[in-house]
Design an enzyme around this catalytic site. Structure first.
Site, PDB file in Angstrom:
ATOM      1  N   ASP A  94       0.857  -1.187   0.000  1.00 56.42           N
ATOM      2  CA  ASP A  94       0.000   0.000   0.000  1.00 56.42           C
ATOM      3  C   ASP A  94       0.892   1.236   0.000  1.00 56.42           C
ATOM      4  OD1 ASP A  94      -3.084   0.865   0.809  1.00 56.42           O
ATOM      5  OD2 ASP A  94      -1.564   2.281   1.519  1.00 56.42           O
TER       6      ASP A  94
ATOM      7  N   ASN B 228      -2.466  12.746  -4.891  1.00 54.95           N
ATOM      8  CA  ASN B 228      -3.598  13.170  -5.712  1.00 54.95           C
ATOM      9  C   ASN B 228      -4.000  14.608  -5.418  1.00 54.95           C
ATOM     10  OD1 ASN B 228      -4.046  10.868  -7.289  1.00 54.95           O
ATOM     11  ND2 ASN B 228      -5.196   9.873  -5.643  1.00 54.95           N
TER      12      ASN B 228
ATOM     13  N   HIS C 146      -4.930  13.939 -10.095  1.00 52.71           N
ATOM     14  CA  HIS C 146      -5.167  12.507 -10.322  1.00 52.71           C
ATOM     15  C   HIS C 146      -4.406  11.965 -11.532  1.00 52.71           C
ATOM     16  CE1 HIS C 146      -8.202  11.734  -7.230  1.00 52.71           C
ATOM     17  NE2 HIS C 146      -8.614  12.984  -7.436  1.00 52.71           N
TER      18      HIS C 146
ATOM     19  N   ASP D 211      -2.300   8.657 -11.310  1.00 52.19           N
ATOM     20  CA  ASP D 211      -2.434   7.486 -12.188  1.00 52.19           C
ATOM     21  C   ASP D 211      -1.072   7.051 -12.726  1.00 52.19           C
ATOM     22  OD1 ASP D 211      -5.134   7.484 -11.778  1.00 52.19           O
ATOM     23  OD2 ASP D 211      -5.653   8.388 -13.716  1.00 52.19           O
TER      24      ASP D 211
ATOM     25  N   GLU E 176      -4.634   2.441  -4.250  1.00 52.63           N
ATOM     26  CA  GLU E 176      -3.172   2.338  -4.308  1.00 52.63           C
ATOM     27  C   GLU E 176      -2.667   1.021  -3.727  1.00 52.63           C
ATOM     28  OE1 GLU E 176      -4.100   4.354  -0.334  1.00 52.63           O
ATOM     29  OE2 GLU E 176      -4.985   4.081  -2.329  1.00 52.63           O
TER      30      GLU E 176
END
Length: 396
Positions: A251, A259, A264, A268, A294
């Site tokens: 994680d 973000n 975003h 990505d 994530e």
């Protein structure tokens, strides 16, 4: 899904790249080997026949040259086969007319070479021509065979048996026509079967492609949650045989801030680079899946806890470098490591390794937490770390 539908016409073995060319070449090589032996045998046995002495050496040279083409020039096999077959058709028909016109013994000289040769040429036509053209070739051989035979009989001396020979010639034409019709039926059947096979193969490839798409995360290309569940369910049954299977849960730390600060689109890119890094550092038989957000999970069959812990440390060290190489963002990851249990449900396995990952976050992040054998029951999934990480997307 492919944008190109299967072709409406699927011709058989007409291109040098077609896989059936190999079969055609093998059949032709056998026929040529037998033909070469037959030419030599006829030459020896019928040395007194002037026509045989004149034609046999030329015919043997053609057979040997043709064999060389089939062996050394596969791409020329079909066109050269058509050329040679046409030449043999003409030669055999001329021989038939010539022998019948020569005298009373001409009819007997047609057995077996001339009559069997024409029948063989009809069959070979279906190897080197498309079915429709092969049918026309067969019809031409039958018609011209009758014509050449009648011309030879009419030009030859009148004998008491000439009318009988005409009837026998017509019977032979009927038999040859029946043979051509049977081979045509077989060829059409094979053509339909080949078309059905290729359509089925195309459909199978399309279905496999759709299954692959359905099992992939559209952003990162890693396996998706559904594929992860299937893999864990399968590997939990494998564990019964004594083969260890490890799970590594990764994680990203404080990914929400990435973000919020960078947008975003950058987030990505980070996820894509992380997925790529995981694939580069695991074995070919391991599964890399994006659980959600994530969170990533690696399923490593045949790997014990020690090996999985070492793998997790390599992944922890690789992630920041891999991300920084593609995106100007500093990102770390916390990881949990556990061993899959026999017949374990995917939800239970994910919950346990998820809790280990949270233990790594509580311990300061950017670290690995490995399950301690004998204390797995103490592992409980704590609440998410509010304001720091987005939390786990569990397989509920």
């Amino acid at each position: 899904m492919s944008a190109h539908p299967p072709p409406r016409e699927l011709p058989l073995a007409r291109r040098s790249g077609d896989p059936t060319i190999g079969l055609i070449r093998r059949v032709l090589l056998v026929c040529l080997a037998v033909g070469a032996v037959a030419v030599v045998a006829v030459l020896v046995l019928r040395w007194d026949d002037v026509l045989v002495r004149g034609i046999s050496p030329v015919l043997l040279a053609v057979v040997l040259l043709f064999g060389w083409v089939v062996l050394r020039r596969p791409e020329a096999t079909v066109p050269v086969s058509r050329l040679v077959l046409t030449g043999l058709d003409v030669l055999w028909l001329v021989m038939m007319a010539t022998r019948l016109a020569a005298g009373p013994g001409g009819w007997a000289a047609l057995f077996p070479t001339t009559f069997m040769g024409l029948a063989l040429f009809v069959v070979i036509g279906y190897l080197v021509y498309p079915t429709r053209w092969a049918a026309w070739h067969a019809a031409a051989v039958v018609a011209l065979g009758v014509g050449a035979g009648l011309v030879g009989l009419l030009l030859g001396p009148a004998t008491a048996t000439r009318d009988e020979h005409v009837v026998d010639l017509l019977r032979y034409a009927v038999y040859l026509g029946v043979l051509a019709a049977l081979v045509w039926v077989l060829s059409r059947t094979k053509e339909h079967a080949s078309r059905a096979f290729l359509v089925a193969e195309h459909a199978s490839a399309e279905a496999a492609s759709m299954r692959e798409i359905a099992s992939r995360d559209p952003l990162t290309g890693a396996a998706n949650r559904r594929r992860l569940q299937e893999e864990i369910f399968y590997q939990a049954r494998v564990v019964r045989s004594g083969l260890p299977v490890a799970l590594v849960f990764l994680d990203l730390d404080r990914f929400k801030a990435v973000n919020d600060v960078h947008g975003h689109a950058v987030g990505d890119q980070v996820l894509v680079s992380v997925a790529r890094a995981l694939v580069e550092h695991v074995r070919s038989g391991d599964l890399v899946a994006r659980l959600g957000g994530e969170e990533f999970v690696v399923v490593a069959p045949g790997m014990d806890l020690g090996g999985a812990a070492a793998l997790a440390e390599r992944l922890r060290a690789a992630v920041p470098t891999a991300v920084r190489r593609e995106v100007p963002v500093d990102v770390t990851a916390s990881l949990g490591v556990t061993a899959l249990r026999s017949d374990e449900e995917p939800t239970a396995a994910i919950a346990r390794v998820d809790a280990l990952m949270y233990r790594a976050k509580r311990g300061g992040r950017d670290r690995v937490e490995v399950e301690v054998v004998g204390h797995a029951g103490d592992v409980q999934a704590p609440p998410s770390l509010t304001g720091q990480d987005e939390g786990s997307s569990r397989l509920a």
